[in-house]
Design an enzyme around this catalytic site. Structure first.
Site, short mmCIF file in Angstrom:
data_model
loop_
_atom_site.label_atom_id
_atom_site.label_comp_id
_atom_site.label_asym_id
_atom_site.label_seq_id
_atom_site.Cartn_x
_atom_site.Cartn_y
_atom_site.Cartn_z
N ARG A 21 21.20 2.45 -13.77
CA ARG A 21 19.87 1.89 -14.06
C ARG A 21 19.58 1.93 -15.57
NH1 ARG A 21 16.11 6.92 -12.75
NH2 ARG A 21 17.78 8.44 -12.58
N SER A 48 10.99 5.17 -12.33
CA SER A 48 12.28 5.53 -11.75
C SER A 48 13.33 4.45 -11.98
CB SER A 48 12.08 5.78 -10.25
OG SER A 48 13.29 5.98 -9.62
N GLU A 69 6.28 -5.06 -1.54
CA GLU A 69 7.54 -5.72 -1.89
C GLU A 69 7.58 -7.18 -1.45
OE1 GLU A 69 7.28 -2.84 -0.25
OE2 GLU A 69 7.89 -1.42 -1.81
N PHE A 94 14.02 -1.05 -0.03
CA PHE A 94 12.74 -1.76 0.10
C PHE A 94 12.84 -3.20 -0.41
CE2 PHE A 94 11.66 2.77 -1.06
CZ PHE A 94 11.74 3.21 0.25
N HIS A 120 18.80 2.77 -6.65
CA HIS A 120 19.02 3.78 -5.62
C HIS A 120 19.93 3.28 -4.51
CE1 HIS A 120 16.25 5.99 -7.90
NE2 HIS A 120 15.90 6.85 -6.99
N ASP A 128 16.38 12.69 -1.70
CA ASP A 128 15.38 11.86 -1.02
C ASP A 128 15.79 11.56 0.43
OD1 ASP A 128 13.45 11.70 -2.93
OD2 ASP A 128 14.07 9.75 -3.73
N ARG A 178 21.06 5.79 -8.81
CA ARG A 178 20.14 6.75 -9.39
C ARG A 178 20.88 7.81 -10.20
NH1 ARG A 178 18.75 11.91 -8.05
NH2 ARG A 178 16.67 12.59 -8.68
#
Lengths: 326, 254
Positions: A21, A48, A69, A94, A120, A128, A178
């Site tokens: 990222r 994030s 979204e 998502f 992610h 998570d 991530r």
């Protein structure tokens, strides 16, 4: 290998590491400076996904759509119809999952120039747990007509892939991660969209991988060489359109293929490779990936071990593939 | 069109017909000779199944020859069963999966505002479609971003496939809902051409808010045996029904 960062692939602890990222965020800053049409949308995860860096520099071209979204995808579609190039960013689950029908009808069917970055991706998301570990996006994105799918192997490649995505017309999905992962290419390593990167040219077995698994495949290849098994390692950063030529050429040479991905085996990168091989060059195939199960909470590398996604698992698969072709 | 196709959605097309006529022939800036004209207002049909009324308006305006109307829903036709922007001149966006149009329209309105354009964006929604959560995500965003160049129209015919909207999944109080999402609300009779025209003029004057026109309509309007019948949502007339319907509609336009 000359354009790779390191002549020798080292064990994890000795490698320079960065999440993909970061490369994405850097590329957005470059694009922001170069092209006024570039706009960025996020769904309350900008800290994030790191789109907050773009937001600080170009606040008028950044839109936080909130935790919505489906609407974010539609608004990106509308923005693209005014000539903007929207980069839509949130977690892969998502983005690809929750807004799949919006991506299908509003983006892909209408062939709109919208770029999707799913952060992610994979089990290496870690603590998570299963709800946030995207393990299905490659399958559900590559099945859509007009969609292109890229899984960069490290932060440099994520940067180059993002810059490239802005030049490609129509929808593109980029998978990001991530966790910091080894940096194996350099800023100068060329990224050619749709062209697989052959990283080692040996003869006994082909390992096709994407994302973090490319590093682990190189590590595995190095260890396999000591056991007298030489590997051709292919970084299949572009999963769609798939580089049939490179896959077939390698399979013809080695006669055995291992696929490695941080993703469900069903429908993922390995399946895409197997589809090509089954039709054009049937050879022995072994697949490393997540086997029809969800993830769970844990440290990234604990999960990679538990779900059999390590270099050792690739070694096992390679040995089995070599054995089977005899 | 639906008669020739042997399928399609006459009910929700007829309920929107007066609104569409006013939009395409009295309100919107557009040029059928130059469908991609940059200075055109934009129209999005979120209730994609009502595309017969959109196709009729586009053909009447001259986007494509009327002879294509007889090919609606046929193989190789430019007129798909639900709108597709890549097949039909004048269709701004593909739709058919309900609830997605308002988001597209909001994104478009936002993009136009970024560029300092004063063009209008119109989005026609069905009432049943308002049961989709995405509509309210889009409504929230349009209010938040103060998209005063966005005009939503609800074709409030109060019927959906399984029966009356209130019985299936009630929407009332609909005007209050939109107000709560920071929209201007104008309520009209959706078959009164003067009221429709006035509503669009008023919507055009909004300074800070998007506007929704809640148009009370009659599903199947103008055809006695189709009016207020949920059964005519997605069913085409047979030959006899078609002849009767056309005769009634012709009497109405005279």
């Amino acid at each position: 290998m000359s354009d790779l960062h390191l002549k020798k692939i080292l064990e994890l602890d000795s490698m320079k590491q960065q999440p993909t990222r970061f490369g994405y965020a850097d590329a957005l800053l470059d694009l922001g400076a170069k092209d006024k049409r570039v706009v960025v949308l996020d769904a309350d995860l900008s800290k994030s996904t790191l789109t907050n860096r773009f937001a600080e520099k170009y606040p008028k071209r950044f839109f936080d759509i909130g935790i919505a979204e489906q609407n974010m995808l539609g608004m990106a579609g509308g923005l693209s119809l005014t000539g903007k190039i929207p980069f839509v960013t949130t977690y892969g689950v998502f983005l690809a999952g929750r807004a799949w029908d919006q991506i299908r009808t509003s983006i892909c069917y209408a062939d709109l120039n919208v770029k999707l970055a799913g952060a992610h991706g994979g089990l290496s998301v870690g603590p998570d747990g299963a709800t946030h570990q995207a393990l299905e996006e490659i399958s559900i994105m590559r099945v859509l007509p007009n969609m292109k799918v890229i899984v960069p192997c490290d932060t440099h490649q994520a940067r180059l892939a993002t810059l490239e995505a802005a030049k490609i017309s129509g929808p593109v999905y980029i998978r990001l991660g991530r966790e910091p992962i080894p940096v194996i290419t350099t800023n100068r390593t060329p990224f050619r969209f749709g062209e697989a990167q052959v990283m080692q040219q040996e003869k006994d077995v082909t390992i096709v991988a994407c994302g973090l698994m490319v590093y682990l495949s190189l590590l595995a290849a190095q260890k396999l060489a000591k056991d007298g098994i030489s590997c051709q390692v292919i970084n299949l950063h572009t999963i769609k359109p798939i580089d049939r030529k490179a896959i077939i050429a390698s399979a013809k040479k080695t006669g055995a293929v291992v696929t490695a991905e941080e993703h469900q085996l069903a429908g993922g990168m390995g399946s895409a490779v197997a589809e090509v091989l089954a039709q054009e060059c049937p050879v022995t195939v072994e697949m490393v990936g997540v086997k029809d199960t969800f993830g769970e909470s844990g440290q990234p590398w604990e999960l990679m071990k538990k779900y059999h996604l390590m270099d050792g698992d690739i070694i096992k698969a390679a040995k089995k593939a070599v054995q089977r072709k005899k | 069109m639906t008669y020739k196709a042997g399928s399609g959605h006459p009910g929700g097309s007829l309920s929107s017909a007066d609104i569409m006529a006013v939009l395409y022939f009295g309100v919107m800036k557009h040029d059928p000779k130059n469908p991609k004209w940059e200075k055109r207002d934009r129209f999005f049909l979120s209730k994609g199944h009502a595309c017969p009324v959109l196709y009729a308006a586009l053909a009447e305006a001259g986007y494509f020859p009327k002879k294509h109307l007889a090919t609606f829903r046929h193989l190789n036709s430019i007129l798909q069963g639900h709108p597709h922007r890549l097949k039909t001149s004048g269709v701004e966006m593909s739709s058919g999966s309900l609830g997605q149009g308002l988001s597209i329209a909001a994104g478009m309105a936002l993009g136009l505002k970024m560029d300092g354009n004063r063009l209008k964006v119109f989005c026609l929604m069905g009432d049943g479609e308002l049961q989709e959560g995405q509509i309210w995500e889009a409504a929230m965003a349009a209010g938040h971003f103060k998209l005063n160049n966005l005009v939503g129209i609800v074709d409030y015919n109060n019927l959906q496939i399984d029966g009356s909207v209130e019985k299936v999944m009630g929407l009332a109080p609909l005007a209050d809902k939109w107000r709560a999402f920071r929209w201007n609300v104008i309520e009209i009779d959706g078959h009164d051409v003067l009221q429709i025209k006035k509503a669009f003029i008023k919507a055009g004057q909004s300074k800070t808010k998007p506007t929704v026109i809640i148009a009370r309509t009659v599903k199947g309007k103008g055809v006695s045996f189709m009016e207020n019948q949920a059964g005519w949502h997605g069913r085409a007339p047979n030959k006899e029904e078609y002849m009767k319907a056309i005769a009634e509609l012709n009497r109405r336009t005279v």
